[in-house]
Design an enzyme around this catalytic site. Structure first.
Site, short mmCIF file in Angstrom:
data_model
loop_
_atom_site.label_atom_id
_atom_site.label_comp_id
_atom_site.label_asym_id
_atom_site.label_seq_id
_atom_site.Cartn_x
_atom_site.Cartn_y
_atom_site.Cartn_z
N GLU A 20 0.84 -1.19 0.00
CA GLU A 20 0.00 0.00 0.00
C GLU A 20 0.88 1.25 0.00
O GLU A 20 1.76 1.40 0.84
CB GLU A 20 -0.87 -0.02 1.27
CG GLU A 20 -1.59 1.28 1.55
CD GLU A 20 -2.29 1.27 2.92
OE1 GLU A 20 -2.12 0.28 3.66
OE2 GLU A 20 -2.98 2.25 3.21
N ASP B 64 -3.77 0.21 9.95
CA ASP B 64 -4.86 1.11 10.34
C ASP B 64 -6.12 0.75 9.56
O ASP B 64 -6.16 -0.23 8.83
CB ASP B 64 -4.46 2.58 10.10
CG ASP B 64 -4.12 2.84 8.63
OD1 ASP B 64 -4.35 1.95 7.80
OD2 ASP B 64 -3.62 3.94 8.34
N ASP C 185 -0.84 -0.87 5.77
CA ASP C 185 -0.68 -0.22 7.07
C ASP C 185 -1.59 -0.87 8.11
O ASP C 185 -2.63 -1.42 7.77
CB ASP C 185 -1.06 1.27 6.97
CG ASP C 185 -0.05 2.05 6.13
OD1 ASP C 185 1.08 1.55 5.96
OD2 ASP C 185 -0.40 3.14 5.65
N ASP D 281 -7.65 2.19 7.01
CA ASP D 281 -7.49 2.17 5.55
C ASP D 281 -6.75 0.92 5.11
O ASP D 281 -7.10 0.31 4.10
CB ASP D 281 -6.68 3.40 5.10
CG ASP D 281 -7.59 4.61 4.93
OD1 ASP D 281 -8.82 4.44 5.05
OD2 ASP D 281 -7.06 5.71 4.69
#
Ligand code: TTJ
Length: 666
Positions: free
Chosen positions: A456, A531, A529, A533
């Site tokens: 990503e 998180d 990541d 997203d």
């Protein structure tokens, strides 16, 4: 002479009677021991494997007995507890396993059920409700044989009865009345034998919960409570669905935007000749609803067992929808006379359906013995579905129009989609393939050694490119979010640049022609990541693989990288923690004062090339999760739940979905 002979004869018959009586007991004893010993010698024959699947199978086997009692109408609540020490308790409020002597075995009902193979259910011929089959239904005695110990308590007719078995199912005493009671039901607690389940004796709460939730959907009205008592604060979830498979279909469609309000429900029974003397009864129910997507999802069950490979019930279902929809299409002029019929594929596009039947004598075929073979089932399912679906269309012309319009559009798109697929095949086939410019390929051409990191963000992609092992690790950076293929046509999916890049880089084409033997990397690693997203992108990627390269997932080529969440620097050395517990351990071990600073990684981009290599990519030290898919229906539910969450993602994908992702120590 005459007299002697007579006396002799009498003596003989007396002896014979004694012999026969003791023979019977000895025979029972030997039968019991030999039977249970056979199970322990070859557990795979009875529960498939002694790995985690077999371990959990023990639970299904016990719970099946309570579900049978519920289906017979005598029980409406089942509790399944995972206790501390990974023992399992199953409690129901049914009639209780019989405690009186069973003629055939000379043992109590409880002793019979738990020590004699295939002695479940059918007491005295009349209670012929037991319909279990396949791997399920091998009986409680198999669980007993594979346990270190097992206890049974029966509450019945005012009495409390108890018996305990030791390792391998050896009775440690006889069934005893130990008190009085006013309620009824059966409680079984067992501890799997670690000498049999050498790989693992720890139960997965998620696996047990998912399975029992499915059982609650498939058997409407039964309340199933699942408890994990191993946690400090026990986890408890309760499942009860009044609507049964109608609610199941709604849940599966939750994230897919249904195009109609109602779920079409079909229900009926059929009879067939079970034996030359006896009729058998088949119960059949089907629930279905169309959604906006382009994927069919039809799951089938026989006696609560997922028939992954389909079979005659699915054939009957497909015959019915094909016939009824085409009849309706010609009658209502969606198709002109002489026009080509709608194909079953056109009709199933965007349809979510559950086909569930109950059969007294199922025959399973196929590679994994999950394909229903009974030929009489085809016609019964076809009749039931045909009748209901026809009536539904006639009574609901507005919904029928929505459905037929969708199907006709699918038929038109069929040609276009085929062309689009051809294009991709041409691009990724034998002709020269131009690898995407963004791909930093590895130098090795041996797929077994090669890994593709799908990363990503461009900055993380940069670090990964610089930090990687160029020989075996390729990097494909993704920009931004990728297309949600669940909500896109095939054409749109193939037009998407990121998706095109992945298809070309992986090199096996796409389903239905996806060829896993042609893939260029045997590890496809998703690195996002830690998180919200990141987990969204991860799910979108998994959805893409699931829809377009399913065997990549089913054969275990897809992995999820595990970047660290924290870094602690102490005396010039770096310590990485991959979760909160590890961070606490590091703090303790280094004896850090409260408030000692540590870094929380918000994204992969915060790590330089060397750190990323050390923590996440170096095969010697990294931790990765391998994505697996053992049960398509449950995976569908997982996707559906995740994609449908308004606050996305509500649950953490990795930790809450053991069905889908398993730990790998690499
Ligand atoms: C069978 O027919 C006579 C009345 O009782 C029926 C019966 O056996 N019911 C029954 C069995 N309810 N629950 C069970 C049972 C529950 C567990 C947890 C385990 C086993 C092996 C059976």
């Amino acid at each position: 002479m005459e007299e002697e002979t007579l006396v002799q004869t009498e003596l003989n018959s007396q002896e014979q009677m004694e012999d026969r009586a003791s023979e019977k007991y000895t025979a029972t004893d030997i039968q019991v021991l030999e039977g249970l010993e056979a199970v322990r010698k070859r557990p795979g024959m009875y529960i498939g494997t002694t790995g985690p699947a077999g371990l959990h199978h023990l639970v299904w086997e016990i719970v099946d007995n309570s579900i049978d009692e519920a289906l017979a109408g005598y029980c409406d609540k089942i509790v399944v507890k995972i206790n501390k020490g990974d023992t399992i308790t199953v409690i129901d409020n049914g009639r209780g396993v019989p405690v009186d002597i069973v003629k055939k075995s000379g043992l109590s009902g409880v002793e019979t059920v738990f020590t004699i193979l295939h002695a479940g259910g059918k007491f005295g011929e009349t209670g012929g409700y037991k319909v279990s089959g396949g791997l399920h239904g091998v009986g409680a005695s198999v669980v007993n044989a594979l346990s270190e110990w097992l206890e049974v308590t029966v509450h019945k007719d005012g009495g409390l009865y108890y018996i305990k078995f030791g390792r391998g199912g050896k009775p440690l005493g006889r069934l005893e009345r130990i008190g009085d009671c006013t309620d009824r039901g059966t409680t079984v607690t067992f501890k799997p034998d670690p000498t049999i389940f050498t790989e693992q004796t720890v139960f997965s709460y998620e696996i047990i919960r998912d399975h029992l939730k499915q059982m609650a959907y498939l058997n409407r009205g039964i309340t199933i409570e699942v408890r994990d008592e191993r946690e400090e604060t026990p986890v408890v979830e309760t499942f009860c669905y009044k609507g049964g498979i109608v609610e199941y279909v709604s849940a599966l469609n939750k994230a897919k935007t249904p195009i109609m309000e109602e779920v079409i429900y079909c229900e009926g029974r059929g009879t067939f000749q079970l034996t030359p003397e006896k009729e058998g009864h088949i119960y059949c129910e089907v629930a279905m609803q169309y959604n906006e997507s382009y994927n069919p999802f039809v799951a089938s069950f026989c006696n609560n067992i997922n028939t992954h490979e389909g079979g005659t019930h699915i054939e009957g279902f497909r015959m019915a929808v094909q016939r009824v929809i085409n009849d309706y299409a010609f009658e209502k002029k969606y198709l002109k006379e002489g026009q080509e019929k709608l194909t079953t594929d056109d009709i199933l596009e965007g349809l979510t359906a559950i086909v569930s039947i109950k059969h007294p004598n199922p025959q399973y075929e196929g590679q994994t013995k999950t394909k229903l073979g009974n030929t009489e089932v085809r016609k019964i399912v076809s009749q039931v579905v045909g009748e209901y679906l026809k009536r539904f269309l006639l009574e609901n012309p507005k919904v029928a129009d929505i459905i037929l319009t969708k199907i006709c559009r699918a038929a038109e798109a069929r040609m276009a989609a085929r062309m689009a697929r051809e294009n991709v095949r041409r691009k990724t086939g034998l002709e020269v393939t131009t690898l995407p410019g963004k791909l930093a390929d590895c130098s090795s051409k041996d797929p077994e050694k090669c890994e593709l990191y799908i990363v990503e963000g461009n900055s993380a992609g940069g670090s990964a490119k610089n930090g990687r092992d160029r020989e075996t690790q390729a990097i494909l950076p993704l920009r931004g979010k990728i297309l949600n293929v669940e909500k896109a046509t095939h054409e749109k999916a193939f037009e998407n640049a990121e998706i095109g890049n992945m298809i070309v880089a992986i090199g096996g084409g796409v389903d239905p022609e996806f060829d896993v033997s042609k893939i260029r990397y045997h590890k496809i690693v998703i690195m996002t990541d830690a998180d919200v997203d990141g987990s969204h992108i991860r799910i979108l990627l998994l959805t893409f693989f699931y829809r377009y390269m399913r065997s990549l997932i089913t054969e275990g080529y897809v992995y999820i990288a595990q970047p660290p969440l924290y870094k602690v620097e102490y005396h010039g050395k770096q310590y990485y923690a991959y979760n909160d517990e590890q961070l606490e351990v590091i703090k303790k071990q280094l004896n850090l004062k409260p408030g000692y600073p540590f870094q929380r990684y918000k994204g992969l981009g915060e790590m330089d090339a060397e750190q990323l290599w050390e923590t996440t990519m170096d095969p010697k030290s990294r931790k990765m999760l391998r994505v697996s898919l053992s049960d398509a229906v449950e995976a569908e539910q997982v996707f559906s739940d995740l994609m449908g969450d308004e606050v996305f993602p509500r649950k953490d994908f990795i930790h809450k979905n053991a069905k889908f992702v398993k730990n790998l120590d690499i």
